[in-house]
Motif scaffolding. Structure first.
Motif, PDB file in Angstrom:
ATOM      1  N   UNK A 131      -6.663 -11.299  20.655  1.00 33.32           N
ATOM      2  CA  UNK A 131      -6.801 -11.038  22.083  1.00 33.32           C
ATOM      3  C   UNK A 131      -8.214 -11.242  22.582  1.00 33.32           C
ATOM      4  N   UNK A 132      -9.179 -10.832  21.781  1.00 31.92           N
ATOM      5  CA  UNK A 132     -10.585 -11.004  22.171  1.00 31.92           C
ATOM      6  C   UNK A 132     -10.985 -12.477  22.152  1.00 31.92           C
ATOM      7  N   UNK A 133     -10.426 -13.245  21.230  1.00 32.93           N
ATOM      8  CA  UNK A 133     -10.705 -14.684  21.207  1.00 32.93           C
ATOM      9  C   UNK A 133     -10.126 -15.359  22.455  1.00 32.93           C
ATOM     10  N   UNK A 134      -8.961 -14.877  22.883  1.00 38.85           N
ATOM     11  CA  UNK A 134      -8.372 -15.411  24.104  1.00 38.85           C
ATOM     12  C   UNK A 134      -9.308 -15.177  25.293  1.00 38.85           C
ATOM     13  N   UNK A 135      -9.944 -14.008  25.321  1.00 40.76           N
ATOM     14  CA  UNK A 135     -10.885 -13.715  26.411  1.00 40.76           C
ATOM     15  C   UNK A 135     -12.040 -14.710  26.419  1.00 40.76           C
ATOM     16  N   UNK A 136     -12.525 -15.070  25.226  1.00 41.19           N
ATOM     17  CA  UNK A 136     -13.619 -16.045  25.145  1.00 41.19           C
ATOM     18  C   UNK A 136     -13.197 -17.354  25.794  1.00 41.19           C
ATOM     19  N   UNK A 137     -11.988 -17.801  25.488  1.00 40.42           N
ATOM     20  CA  UNK A 137     -11.502 -19.070  26.033  1.00 40.42           C
ATOM     21  C   UNK A 137     -11.395 -19.010  27.555  1.00 40.42           C
ATOM     22  N   UNK A 138     -10.873 -17.907  28.072  1.00 40.17           N
ATOM     23  CA  UNK A 138     -10.697 -17.791  29.520  1.00 40.17           C
ATOM     24  C   UNK A 138     -12.054 -17.735  30.224  1.00 40.17           C
ATOM     25  N   UNK A 139     -12.971 -16.936  29.688  1.00 44.21           N
ATOM     26  CA  UNK A 139     -14.299 -16.832  30.304  1.00 44.21           C
ATOM     27  C   UNK A 139     -15.020 -18.174  30.241  1.00 44.21           C
ATOM     28  N   UNK A 140     -14.909 -18.878  29.130  1.00 43.72           N
ATOM     29  CA  UNK A 140     -15.549 -20.194  29.006  1.00 43.72           C
ATOM     30  C   UNK A 140     -15.057 -21.134  30.113  1.00 43.72           C
ATOM     31  N   UNK A 141     -13.753 -21.105  30.392  1.00 42.91           N
ATOM     32  CA  UNK A 141     -13.208 -21.966  31.437  1.00 42.91           C
ATOM     33  C   UNK A 141     -13.707 -21.546  32.814  1.00 42.91           C
ATOM     34  N   UNK A 142     -13.743 -20.249  33.065  1.00 43.09           N
ATOM     35  CA  UNK A 142     -14.147 -19.768  34.390  1.00 43.09           C
ATOM     36  C   UNK A 142     -15.618 -20.044  34.680  1.00 43.09           C
ATOM     37  N   UNK A 143     -16.445 -20.107  33.642  1.00 43.29           N
ATOM     38  CA  UNK A 143     -17.880 -20.349  33.839  1.00 43.29           C
ATOM     39  C   UNK A 143     -18.173 -21.734  34.416  1.00 43.29           C
ATOM     40  N   UNK A 144     -17.227 -22.678  34.291  1.00 42.78           N
ATOM     41  CA  UNK A 144     -17.467 -24.045  34.762  1.00 42.78           C
ATOM     42  C   UNK A 144     -17.109 -24.229  36.231  1.00 42.78           C
ATOM     43  N   UNK A 145     -16.563 -23.195  36.877  1.00 45.42           N
ATOM     44  CA  UNK A 145     -16.148 -23.275  38.278  1.00 45.42           C
ATOM     45  C   UNK A 145     -15.283 -24.523  38.518  1.00 45.42           C
TER      46      UNK A 145
END
Length: 502
Positions: A131-145
């Motif tokens: 679950x925490x790894x999934x958060x990394x993936x989502x945050x990484x995507x959101x950082x690119x706007x």
């Protein structure tokens, strides 16, 4: 868009259009070609033929870097993370080489807090739960706007509360003009979130619809051809002997970012399905390691399997006593990506008739792998196919099938239907119920509350390394379990205050 592999046509002349600000679902069974299509759009897979028009202009997307430059980001179902790097280092890999790491770490922390996806930027990925790894993936995507955000099973390991927070974020992103391609097998999510849907089957587009005007049953029929039946709890099964007993299990942190286990007590009887709910990262990973034998630090008496003290036993010794286990991580712990399905079948079948005196009987081994493929309807070219060539849901069916066909007395499974389509999920649930009817003791560790309520006779909740008392599923409510997931099972007044009811 067309893409073929040696054994399958993954995409057969696919047409897909997405408007600005639209949240567009892509539906289909495991192996329907959804993930392949998304990887083509993101530049991770090269198509055999087809055209991509971006903002009306034809573009060639040869690499994920090309996609990011255009404004396309993707959250993968199977994580694209390096275990030995930190969260910040993983995210930096897709950014400019001159990126300030301290500033990036702060952006990660702030983005996570804003979206309810809290992360510790300096943690190494190998210490994170699924679950925490999934958060990394989502945050990484959101950082690119991004202008187009592709989400492949983004909520598979999120709690209902976190899902709703994510939906708020996605609606805001869409309202600002960003397009979202959303792959999920959770039909209620799609009906709640998405404006339109494209349905795929066997690599082809078979229909379009507005999911807000459909029911979960009608969407399911569009995907797989028939309705998925709900299975009520079978109260006629009598509880059998005590099969698994955990007594005062306490373990200090194995590393700085682990969760310590504190005074865990659990009982599991034959003929029952018991669930453990909880927010990802609250000790599930550590408890599973202790139960599997991967972590042998517990005192022998802390874990008893069929009356035998096994706290110091390894995985093979516990299998000999009749325990089967499906880990939450498919590739790496559940299966070796490069090995064939036949070889992966041997990982938990290292005795006669498959192995005698150190020699493998390939006739029995290949036949057993073929039997798993047939019984669990695994979409693959055959038992010689590499594990990594399967879609996530099909690999999950194979791993679950491998462990079930050992006819265990104790069956422990983590995230049994993570990323699995509705038809396959119903099949896996049916197989688990058959184990119960045969007298097997089943322990399900899941972050899917709907799954636990549908499947389990009793439930525990794990929070901050502690385990709640058990509660009969028939007597539990989602509100109660949600409060317990915050560790508030001992003080009902505080629990009500935390929920905003007092």
């Amino acid at each position: 868009m067309c893409k073929s592999y040696p054994s399958v046509v993954a995409n057969d002349h696919i047409n897909l259009s997405v408007a600005p600000g639209e949240i567009h679902a892509v539906l289909g069974e495991n192996g329907a070609g959804k993930s392949t299509l998304m990887k083509i759009i993101f530049g991770a897979v090269k198509p055999d033929s087809g055209t991509v028009l971006w903002n009306g202009q034809e573009v060639k997307i040869a690499t994920p870097q090309d996609a990011r430059k255009l404004g396309i980001s993707m959250v993968f179902q199977h994580f694209s993370l390096f275990d030995t790097l930190t969260v910040t280092e993983n995210i930096a890999l897709g950014l400019d080489a001159a990126t300030d790491m301290a500033q990036l770490a702060e952006q990660i922390r702030q983005t996570g807090e804003n979206y309810g996806l809290e992360l510790e930027p300096q943690r190494h990925v190998h210490t994170l739960s699924v679950g925490e790894r999934q958060r990394v993936e989502i945050v990484r995507a959101l950082l690119t706007h991004p202008q187009l955000l592709i989400l492949d099973e983004p909520t598979s390991v999120l709690t209902p509360q976190a899902v709703q927070k994510l939906f708020v974020t996605l609606r805001k992103i869409a309202a600002e003009g960003c397009s979202i391609l959303y792959i999920s097998h959770k039909l209620d999510e799609i009906r709640e979130l998405c404006h339109s849907a494209t349905v795929m089957r066997m690599g082809k587009v078979t229909g379009h619809c507005d999911p807000r005007e459909e029911t979960a049953a009608s969407l399911s029929r569009m995907m797989i051809g028939d309705a998925v039946l709900h299975h009520p709890h079978d109260a006629s099964i009598q509880k059998g002997p005590l099969r698994l007993q955990i007594e005062r299990l306490s373990l200090p942190k194995a590393h700085a970012f682990a969760t310590a286990l504190e005074q865990i007590d659990l009982s599991l009887f034959g003929g029952e399905i018991v669930g453990i709910a909880g927010v990802s990262g609250n000790g599930q990973q550590e408890l599973l390691a202790a139960l599997s034998g991967e972590d042998r630090r517990p005192a022998a008496q802390m874990i008893q399997l069929k009356g035998k003290a096994v706290g110091r036993y390894g995985p093979e010794a516990r299998r000999e006593l009749g325990q089967s286990l499906v880990p939450e991580e498919r590739l790496g712990r559940g299966a070796v990506p490069e090995l064939s399905l036949t070889d992966n079948m041997l990982l938990s079948q290292q005795k006669a008739p498959f192995v005698r005196h150190g020699m493998i009987n390939f006739k029995h081994t290949i036949q057993a792998a073929s039997d798993i493929i047939a019984r669990f309807r695994v979409k693959t070219s055959g038992p010689a196919a590499a594990a990594r060539s399967l879609s996530g849901g099909n690999l999950q069916k194979f791993i679950v099938g491998r462990e079930i066909m050992r006819h265990p007395d104790v069956f422990i499974v983590a995230q049994p239907t993570w990323g699995v389509d509705v038809g396959a999920a119903a099949q896996i649930h049916g197989e688990i119920r058959q184990l119960k009817q045969a007298g097997c003791a089943v322990l399900v560790i899941s972050e899917e509350l709907d799954e636990l309520f549908d499947l389990c006779d009793r439930m525990y909740v794990i929070a901050k390394g502690r385990l709640s008392p058990s509660v009969a599923t028939a007597d539990a409510s989602r509100e109660q379990i949600g409060l317990w997931m915050s560790g508030l099972w001992e003080d009902p007044v505080t629990a009500m205050q935390e929920a905003g009811h007092v």
